[in-house]
Write an enzyme that holds these catalytic residues in place. Structure first.
Site, PDB file in Angstrom:
ATOM      1  N   GLU A  76     132.779  -6.558 -29.554  1.00 26.18           N
ATOM      2  CA  GLU A  76     133.704  -5.971 -28.618  1.00 26.18           C
ATOM      3  C   GLU A  76     135.224  -6.100 -28.999  1.00 26.18           C
ATOM      4  OE1 GLU A  76     131.223  -7.856 -27.627  1.00 26.18           O
ATOM      5  OE2 GLU A  76     129.812  -6.778 -26.720  1.00 26.18           O
ATOM      6  N   ARG A 286     125.770 -14.613 -37.361  1.00 26.17           N
ATOM      7  CA  ARG A 286     126.591 -13.979 -36.292  1.00 26.17           C
ATOM      8  C   ARG A 286     127.327 -14.880 -35.706  1.00 26.17           C
ATOM      9  NH1 ARG A 286     128.751  -9.175 -34.659  1.00 26.17           N
ATOM     10  NH2 ARG A 286     128.943  -9.093 -32.077  1.00 26.17           N
ATOM     11  N   LEU A 357     129.154   0.614 -38.793  1.00 24.64           N
ATOM     12  CA  LEU A 357     130.289   1.435 -39.316  1.00 24.64           C
ATOM     13  C   LEU A 357     131.455   0.991 -40.197  1.00 24.64           C
ATOM     14  CD1 LEU A 357     131.387   3.511 -36.144  1.00 24.64           C
ATOM     15  CD2 LEU A 357     129.768   4.261 -38.095  1.00 24.64           C
TER      16      LEU A 357
END
Length: 441
Positions: A76, A286, A357
């Site tokens: 985020e 991650r 993206l």
């Protein structure tokens, strides 16, 4: 009739206050356990011991009323980067406070503002006292909360203080709607009059209305992730690293992987090597608290690997490496920039996928597993247009890699589609800025 109406309103008010009291009581009971968990995790990762007082609303006061932006974690915070930069440029006279809930999110925020242009701290727990202390210290004139952080006490206190709040690039899944309906009474009152919801899609907007947001306070503004800004020189830096790793050697990257996924990625890499590709895999877990576990997995499999944090140019023999493990924070874009093909993790295990993206913007063919609910619309757009390919297993992943790594022209064609999709969907930040209301002094 009149007295009956008053009794009904009073009953609703009493019920709302009772639920608010119950929610606050439950949060207060949970805080000692959450705090203990931080202390325990800090035994192995000292970053969890940083800013402990901030979790309870303590910390230095900001020199003047500020603009406050919250992004819960690393993903985020990365998505919020273009909004943060635009706010800094549009309101240079106002201090900028950026909060996160995790050490990785905090580290990413610090990387975005290396010259201390922002006050970076942790968001407090949602107890009435912690929230009051926090807001008294930062005095926000406007607030933007990324995606879906609906904290009742925080939002109530913002309304009490007259602070306008924007829920930016907001998304809500069908599963979250079902959970909210099950426990929603405890969260009554979250859609305060000072809250504006800037939903990613029309479907997200409808879901927010379904759980209580008024139609007038919900807007569709697109996904801020399309407005990502690649750091200047990132492509050149990626090519410099690629020269160290080997220009002639195929390089693919598995970014933001999770437990149970690295094994599948390594199986695919073994199949790729068996097919004679002599490829290098850049494997980027991650979460940084799993770096040691992934390194141990590589050792157990007898794979020659190096850690990115320990690379010594001119010393490590990159040609002999099977895997480069990305164990640094904030370098994922750089590592994408030196690869030929990108697999985005959290998608071969039921996590929901991560940001597709970033590699697409760099012109890479993107591979994803079937679990991409976290960015469903983006994934479906890339898949439908041919900028991404879906794989369902290690064997599928290996087959796609064999084909793509052998065909540079096809990689360029697919990568160009991804770059065009990113470019044509920009504009969310400007729409968000138009909705941010800065309270006058």
């Amino acid at each position: 009739m009149h007295s009956g109406g008053v009794a009904t309103v009073d009953g609703r008010l009493s019920g709302s206050l009772t639920l608010h009291f119950l929610y606050s009581f439950l949060i207060r009971c949970a805080v000692p356990f959450a705090y203990a968990a931080l202390l325990w995790r800090g035994l192995s990762d000292r970053t969890y011991w940083q800013g402990l007082g901030q979790r309870l609303g303590f910390g230095p006061s900001v020199r003047a009323p500020c603009i406050w932006v919250h992004a819960v974690s690393l993903g985020e915070m990365s998505a919020a980067a273009p909004l943060l930069r635009s706010l800094r440029q549009r309101f240079p006279q106002l201090p900028l406070v950026v909060t996160s809930a995790t050490p990785t999110g905090r580290a990413r925020a610090q990387a975005l503002f290396p010259n201390n242009d922002a006050d970076i701290r942790f968001l407090p727990y949602d107890t009435p006292g912690s929230v009051r202390r926090f807001l008294a210290r930062i005095q926000p004139r406007a607030a933007a909360i990324m995606e879906t952080e609906l904290w009742p006490n925080l939002l109530r206190e913002c309304e009490r203080r007259g602070v306008p709040v924007l829920l930016a690039s907001a998304r809500l899944s069908d599963k979250s709607v079902a959970r909210f309906r099950r426990f929603g009474k405890l969260f009554s009152g979250v859609f305060t009059r000072s809250l504006v919801v800037a939903a990613q899609t029309a479907d997200d907007a409808e879901r927010f209305r379904a759980i209580g947001a008024a139609a007038a306070q919900v807007h569709v503004c697109g996904n801020v992730k399309f407005d990502l800004e690649l750091d200047a020189g990132i492509v050149e830096a990626g090519q410099t690293l690629r020269a160290v790793l080997g220009v002639q050697r195929p390089v693919w990257i598995a970014g933001s992987t999770h437990a149970g996924e690295e094994e599948q990625v390594l199986d695919a890499h073994a199949s790729l090597q068996a097919a004679g590709a002599n490829a290098l895999l850049i494997l980027v877990p991650r979460h940084k608290d799993r770096f040691a576990d992934v390194a141990e997995l590589l050792k157990r499999r007898g794979i020659a690997f190096a850690r990115r944090s320990e690379m010594r140019p001119g010393v490590d023999d990159a040609a002999r490496l099977g895997v480069l493990m990305g164990d640094t924070v904030g370098e994922l874009a750089l590592l994408y920039a030196c690869a030929d093909v990108a697999f985005v993790g959290g998608s071969l295990v039921p996590i929901g996928g991560h940001n597709l993206l970033e590699p697409a913007a760099l012109g890479l063919p993107v591979l994803t597993g079937p679990s991409y609910v976290n960015s469903k619309e983006i994934a479906q757009l890339l898949l439908t247009r041919g900028a991404a390919l879906q794989v369902g297993s290690a064997a599928d992943l290996a087959a796609a890699l064999v084909r793509l790594l052998a065909d540079p022209a096809e990689r360029r064609r697919i990568g160009a589609i991804g770059q065009e999709i990113v470019a044509s969907n920009r504009g969310s930040v400007e729409r968000l800025l138009a909705l941010i209301e800065v309270k006058p002094n």
